[in-house]
Scaffold this motif. Structure first.
Motif, short mmCIF file in Angstrom:
data_model
loop_
_atom_site.label_atom_id
_atom_site.label_comp_id
_atom_site.label_asym_id
_atom_site.label_seq_id
_atom_site.Cartn_x
_atom_site.Cartn_y
_atom_site.Cartn_z
N SER A 163 0.83 -1.21 0.00
CA SER A 163 0.00 0.00 0.00
C SER A 163 0.86 1.26 0.00
O SER A 163 0.57 2.23 -0.72
CB SER A 163 -0.92 0.00 1.22
OG SER A 163 -1.78 -1.11 1.21
N ASN A 181 -10.77 0.53 0.33
CA ASN A 181 -10.44 -0.57 1.22
C ASN A 181 -11.61 -1.55 1.24
O ASN A 181 -12.72 -1.19 1.64
CB ASN A 181 -10.15 -0.05 2.63
CG ASN A 181 -9.58 -1.12 3.54
OD1 ASN A 181 -10.19 -2.16 3.75
ND2 ASN A 181 -8.40 -0.87 4.06
N ASP A 201 -7.56 -2.21 -2.01
CA ASP A 201 -6.76 -2.82 -0.94
C ASP A 201 -7.57 -3.93 -0.27
O ASP A 201 -8.79 -3.90 -0.25
CB ASP A 201 -6.39 -1.75 0.09
CG ASP A 201 -5.21 -2.16 0.95
OD1 ASP A 201 -4.67 -3.27 0.75
OD2 ASP A 201 -4.81 -1.37 1.82
#
Length: 448
Positions: free
Chosen positions: A57, A75, A137
Motif C-alpha cells: 500500500s 479498502n 486494498d
C-alpha cells in the motif's frame, strides 16, 4: 516501451520514493516504468501481493501521489458490500480533480450501473485522456462478493472503453483468486518479506536525536535478535522498538550506566524483553498504557503484581476491547447508519436522521445479529492504528464468544458467513471504551 525510456521520465520520482520507502527500489522502478506518463495507455490490471507490512500500500500510494496520477483508493474491508464498494470508487473520483465531493453522493447498486456512472463521471471531470487508477486494498474480500465483480474489475479498461487501470493489493497469492474461466490475468508483482538487514535499515530511520545512531542501532540489533524469529511484521517491530526503548535507556538516565556499558544495559533489559515477547500480535495493553506502566514502577513487578496476570484494570487484550466495542455498535446500530458514522466520504452535515422521538429505540429492542464482515468493517474503522485482519484477530473473536461476551447465532441460509450478537450491557461497554479512550456514545445511533 523501449529500454531507453524505461526509467528516464521518473528518475527523480524513483529517487524520492526510494528515499521515503527504502528496500523497495526494484518494485518502485518496475511499477513506475509500467505506469508510464499520465496520458499513456497502461496495463488493464496489476496484482500486488505479499505479507502484512511489506510495503504494498505504501509503495502504491506514494507512486500515485508523487506522480500526481488520478486515482481512487478503496479498502475492501471497510466497503464490505458491493454497493459500498461501487459508491466509494465513484465518489472518490472527485478527489482526482480536487473537487471535494459531488453535490449529491452517487448511488450505485450493480456493476452495469458502475460502468455507466464511471464513464459518465470521468467525462464530467475531464479524465478521459488520462489513466485513472482504481486501487482495491485487501482485494481478497472481493472473492466473497458477487461472482461478476472480480472478473469485471480485471476487464474494467475494456468495459469502460477508456484508459483505466485496476490495482489489486492482497496478502494471498493469485492462485487463490481463480474460481473459474474467463479471468483476464493481471500482471503479478511480489513484495517479499524484509530480511533482517532490511528491517534494521528501516527501523534505524526512527532513531531519537538525543542518542548516537550507533547506540540506537545496537539496541535494534538486540530487539531483532529476540523478535525476528517470531515476528517479521514491520509495523509490529516498529511498535515494539518504540515502546521498549525507554526501558533500555533507563540505567543511563538514572546514572547507573553509560552508553558504552552494553552488558549492564542488556542485563537490565533482558527480563523486560522476555515479557514483551508474550504480547507480540496479541497486545495486552495499548502503547499509552504500556508507557504508563513503565513510568509508575518497575515493569517486571508491575506485570506480576498488577498487570497481565491479575488485570485489575485491563480485563481484555487491547484488540479484543475494540472488537467488543465494534460488536456492540453493530448490534445496536442499524446497518444503514454505518456509512454515516464510519465512512470517510460521508457528509455528516447533509445527512439528516430522524428525530429521536420518531425513531425506534434500538436498546429497547435488544441486540441484533450482524455478519462477521460488518464486524470487521466497524473494527477496522475505529481501531487505533492500522491493523490487518489476521488470524490472531479472528482468534480473539472466538475467545470473546467462549467467555460469553459475544454469541454466535445461526445464519439464515449462509452457512459460511457466521453471525454474532453482543451480550454486554451499555454500562459495561462504556467502561471498556474508557480504557482505550474511545467515546462509544458518539457512535451509537440512539444517542445522536
Amino acid at each position: 516501451m523501449d529500454a531507453s525510456k524505461e526509467d528516464i521520465p521518473y528518475r527523480e520520482e524513483i529517487s524520492s520514493i526510494s528515499e521515503l520507502l527504502p528496500c523497495r527500489e526494484s518494485q518502485i522502478k518496475l511499477l513506475l516504468s509500467l505506469f508510464g506518463e499520465r496520458e499513456f495507455m497502461t496495463l488493464p490490471s496489476f496484482f500486488l501481493y505479499g505479507h502484512t507490512a511489506t510495503g504494498k500500500s505504501a509503495v502504491t500510494n506514494s507512486i500515485l501521489k508523487t506522480c500526481k496520477l488520478p486515482h481512487v483508493l478503496v479498502n475492501c474491508v471497510e466497503c464490505y458490500s458491493s454497493r459500498f464498494l461501487y459508491e466509494a470508487a465513484l465518489n472518490g473520483l472527485y478527489a482526482c480533480r480536487e473537487s471535494g465531493r459531488p453535490d449529491m453522493p452517487i448511488k450505485c447498486e450493480n456493476m452495469n450501473d458502475f460502468v455507466r456512472l464511471f464513464r459518465q463521471t470521468c467525462s464530467e471531470l475531464h479524465l478521459q485522456n488520462e489513466t485513472v487508477y482504481i486501487v482495491l486494498d485487501k482485494a481478497e474480500r472481493l472473492r466473497e462478493m458477487d461472482a461478476n465483480i472480480l472478473p469485471a474489475f480485471l476487464r474494467m479498461q475494456e468495459l469502460v472503453d477508456g484508459n483505466v487501470c485496476v490495482i489489486l493489493l492482497s496478502e494471498i497469492v493469485w492462485e487463490k483468486f481463480r474460481c473459474g474461466t474467463g479471468f483476464l490475468e493481471p500482471l503479478i508483482v511480489h513484495f517479499p518479506d524484509y530480511n533482517k538487514d532490511e528491517l534494521l535499515r528501516i527501523l534505524v530511520r526512527s532513531a531519537p536525536a538525543e542518542y548516537p545512531l550507533d547506540f540506537y542501532q545496537m539496541y535494534l540489533n538486540l530487539v531483532l535478535s529476540v523478535f525476528h524469529m517470531v515476528c517479521r511484521n514491520l509495523s509490529e517491530l516498529q511498535h515494539l522498538a518504540a515502546i521498549n526503548f525507554k526501558k533500555y535507556v533507563e540505567p543511563i538516565k538514572s546514572g547507573e550506566a553509560t552508553e558504552n556499558d552494553s552488558r549492564k544495559l542488556w542485563k537490565n533489559f533482558e527480563p523486560h524483553l522476555k515479557k514483551a515477547l508474550q504480547t507480540v500480535y496479541l497486545r495486552e495493553v495499548s502503547s499509552t498504557q504500556w508507557e504508563k506502566m513503565l513510568e509508575e514502577s518497575d515493569v517486571g513487578k508491575m506485570i506480576t503484581q498488577q498487570g497481565l496476570s491479575s488485570r485489575t484494570h485491563v480485563e481484555l487484550p487491547y484488540y479484543s476491547k475494540y472488537l467488543l466495542i465494534a460488536a456492540y455498535l453493530a448490534s445496536y446500530n442499524p446497518a444503514k447508519s454505518d456509512k454515516k458514522f464510519f465512512s470517510k466520504h460521508s457528509d455528516k452535515q447533509k445527512k439528516k436522521l430522524l428525530k429521536k422521538q420518531e425513531r425506534t429505540n434500538n436498546h429497547m429492542l435488544g441486540p441484533k445479529p450482524f455478519p462477521l464482515d460488518r464486524l470487521m468493517a466497524v473494527f477496522y474503522a475505529i481501531v487505533e492504528g492500522k491493523v490487518a485482519p489476521t488470524a490472531n484477530i479472528f482468534m480473539q473473536i472466538t475467545s470473546l464468544v467462549s467467555v460469553h461476551l459475544l454469541a454466535q447465532v445461526a445464519g439464515d441460509d449462509q452457512i459460511d458467513v457466521p453471525k454474532y450478537k453482543c451480550l454486554v450491557s451499555l454500562d459495561f461497554i462504556k467502561s471498556v471504551a474508557r480504557t482505550v479512550n474511545f467515546d462509544v456514545i458518539r457512535y451509537l445511533y440512539d444517542f445522536v
